[in-house]
Motif scaffolding. Structure first.
Motif, mmCIF file in Angstrom:
data_model
loop_
_atom_site.group_PDB
_atom_site.id
_atom_site.type_symbol
_atom_site.label_atom_id
_atom_site.label_comp_id
_atom_site.label_asym_id
_atom_site.label_seq_id
_atom_site.Cartn_x
_atom_site.Cartn_y
_atom_site.Cartn_z
ATOM 1 N N GLY A 163 71.897 45.496 50.462
ATOM 2 C CA GLY A 163 71.780 47.465 50.514
ATOM 3 C C GLY A 163 70.168 47.732 50.139
ATOM 4 O O GLY A 163 69.881 47.450 50.466
ATOM 5 N N GLN A 164 70.305 48.451 49.344
ATOM 6 C CA GLN A 164 69.053 49.561 48.869
ATOM 7 C C GLN A 164 67.995 48.293 48.532
ATOM 8 O O GLN A 164 66.659 48.941 49.192
ATOM 9 N N GLY A 165 67.948 47.244 47.922
ATOM 10 C CA GLY A 165 67.098 46.409 46.973
ATOM 11 C C GLY A 165 66.646 47.537 46.124
ATOM 12 O O GLY A 165 67.091 48.321 44.757
ATOM 13 N N THR A 166 67.040 46.070 45.097
ATOM 14 C CA THR A 166 65.923 46.820 43.355
ATOM 15 C C THR A 166 65.510 46.151 43.003
ATOM 16 O O THR A 166 65.288 44.501 43.484
ATOM 17 N N GLN A 167 64.398 46.453 41.784
ATOM 18 C CA GLN A 167 63.161 45.981 41.444
ATOM 19 C C GLN A 167 63.132 45.291 40.779
ATOM 20 O O GLN A 167 63.992 45.359 39.853
ATOM 21 N N THR B 74 58.873 37.947 40.847
ATOM 22 C CA THR B 74 58.504 39.903 41.388
ATOM 23 C C THR B 74 59.030 39.595 42.588
ATOM 24 O O THR B 74 58.267 39.318 42.883
ATOM 25 N N ALA B 75 59.580 41.040 42.684
ATOM 26 C CA ALA B 75 59.897 41.115 44.157
ATOM 27 C C ALA B 75 61.528 42.166 44.224
ATOM 28 O O ALA B 75 61.922 42.662 43.202
ATOM 29 N N VAL B 76 61.228 42.872 45.280
ATOM 30 C CA VAL B 76 62.856 43.746 45.207
ATOM 31 C C VAL B 76 63.581 42.749 46.096
ATOM 32 O O VAL B 76 63.790 41.639 46.711
#
Length: 127
Positions: free
Chosen positions: A118-122, A91-93
């Motif tokens: 990038g902006q990141g995805t959860q 679990t992380a961004v």
């Protein structure tokens, strides 16, 4: 100017699978590298995996080796990260990073190698 667009992510139960995708633009046509990083709550950013297009080399962190697979989509500057046997500690961004050029494979998942993120995805692994 290099840019990246991420997709994928979500909520998945332990043991499940998920695929993240990253498309880079503005990179040189035959010499680019895309990497995935992640940051879990309260932890440092961690390099996960990278793909080096010049020779197809890949690298993985010890924590995901054998469970995650990075691959390139033919004819595109797109890389997929297939994540299998997911654990709660995954679990992380997740962040995609890209660059033109061919960093040393030993440094391929070092964040200082990349300027474009990038902006990141959860990704949340939970029952």
């Amino acid at each position: 100017q290099v840019q990246v667009v991420e997709s994928g992510g979500g909520l998945i139960p332990p043991g499940g699978s998920l695929r993240l995708s990253c498309t880079a633009s503005g990179v040189t046509s035959n010499g680019w590298t895309i990497a995935w990083f992640r940051r879990a709550p309260g932890k440092e950013r961690e390099g996960v995996s990278c793909f080096r297009n010049s020779d197809g080399s890949t690298s993985y962190s010890q924590s995901v080796r054998g469970r995650f697979t990075i691959s390139k989509e033919n004819g595109k500057t797109t890389v997929h990260l297939q994540m299998n046997s997911l654990k709660p500690e995954d679990t992380a961004v997740y962040y995609c990073a890209a660059r033109s050029g061919r960093p040393a494979l030993s440094a391929c998942i070092s964040p200082e190698m990349y300027d474009t993120w990038g902006q990141g995805t959860q990704v949340t692994v939970s029952s």
